[in-house]
Design a protein around this motif. Structure first.
Motif, short mmCIF file in Angstrom:
data_model
loop_
_atom_site.label_atom_id
_atom_site.label_comp_id
_atom_site.label_asym_id
_atom_site.label_seq_id
_atom_site.Cartn_x
_atom_site.Cartn_y
_atom_site.Cartn_z
N PHE A 1 0.11 4.30 -9.59
CA PHE A 1 -0.82 4.35 -8.46
C PHE A 1 -0.99 5.80 -8.04
CE2 PHE A 1 0.91 0.08 -8.04
CZ PHE A 1 -0.14 -0.68 -7.55
N ALA B 1 -8.36 1.07 -15.14
CA ALA B 1 -8.05 0.15 -14.04
C ALA B 1 -7.94 -1.26 -14.62
CB ALA B 1 -9.13 0.21 -12.97
N GLN C 1 -5.14 1.49 -6.06
CA GLN C 1 -5.77 0.97 -7.27
C GLN C 1 -4.74 0.96 -8.40
OE1 GLN C 1 -9.12 -0.13 -8.50
NE2 GLN C 1 -7.55 -0.68 -10.01
N ALA D 1 -8.73 -3.06 -7.23
CA ALA D 1 -7.90 -2.41 -6.22
C ALA D 1 -7.30 -3.45 -5.29
CB ALA D 1 -8.72 -1.40 -5.42
N HIS E 1 -11.90 5.51 -9.99
CA HIS E 1 -10.68 4.72 -9.89
C HIS E 1 -9.49 5.52 -9.40
CE1 HIS E 1 -12.71 1.40 -11.67
NE2 HIS E 1 -12.76 1.90 -12.89
#
Length: 237
Positions: free
Chosen positions: A9, A76, A56, A80, A51
């Motif tokens: 993250f 990703a 996320q 999120a 992203h």
């Protein structure tokens, strides 16, 4: 050196030069890392950094030696984590704790799991105070400063739910002898923290006081920005 598809993250992002971003990320296998995302702010490439925002879930790849790596890919794998209202401020508080207390390049797989857990619990919109207290407890344990939550530090006897204790930061809980030492906390609160079972409002207040005292030596004199900001917002008419 290359690292590929590491779960992580973004904790915080800063402009870097005219077209890049400097990222502070928390990853499962490598802990906290600093990464340069080159060119993602260049005109026409805004999508490249879409992203690279907090909360996320990402798969991060980077290369390079030293304190800063160069981001080579960010995927990703899921949407999120949906945080709203106070949950957003709570999550930024969690991010600030991680940034302040974890050193770069020290793996903390258990803490990564605790971080992922707290974000997803906060996103549910309930039990936010409980989620923060459990994360703070797990954070202290992961850093080697775990709370003593099972026995009286002086007698060795198991904690009793109905008794009041004074939690002494350098020792642990001791039966309350009327002296203004440490933090007053019921045995039931300590037992619930240890078991991570629901805390009632009074227990939440006690747990908050206890964990604030326990974290203070690690945080030092510099106040937490998110805590100060949240207080100022609450005081506005």
């Amino acid at each position: 050196m290359r690292t590929d598809s590491e779960r992580g993250f973004v904790l915080h992002r800063y402009p870097y030069g005219e077209t890049s971003l400097l990222l502070e990320a928390f990853t499962h296998g490598c802990g906290r890392v600093g990464l340069v995302a080159r060119g993602v702010r260049r005109p026409g490439r805004a999508f490249a950094g879409a992203h690279l925002r907090p909360f996320q879930p990402l798969l991060l790849s980077w290369s390079g030696r030293g304190d800063l790596g160069t981001l080579t890919r960010a995927e990703a794998p899921e949407a999120a984590i949906g945080l709203k209202g106070n949950a957003v401020w709570c999550a930024f508080y969690v991010n600030e704790l991680v940034l302040r207390l974890l050193h770069r390049h020290e793996a903390h797989a258990d803490l990564y799991g605790a971080y992922d857990d707290v974000l997803r619990t906060l996103a549910q919109g309930c039990c936010q105070e409980q989620a923060l207290r459990i994360f703070e407890k797990r954070l202290l344990a992961g850093l080697g400063y775990g709370l003593a939550l099972a026995h009286d530090a002086h007698t060795g006897e198991p904690l009793r739910a109905h008794r009041t204790y004074r939690y002494l930061p350098d020792e642990g809980p001791v039966a309350d002898d009327g002296e203004p030492r440490g933090v007053a906390v019921k045995g039931a609160t300590l037992i619930a923290l240890a078991r991570e079972t629901p805390l009632d409002p009074e227990q939440l207040r006690e747990a908050k006081s206890l964990l604030r005292v326990a974290l203070a030596p690690l945080l030092g004199d510099k106040p937490l920005y998110t805590r100060s900001l949240f207080r100022s917002m609450q005081s506005r008419p």
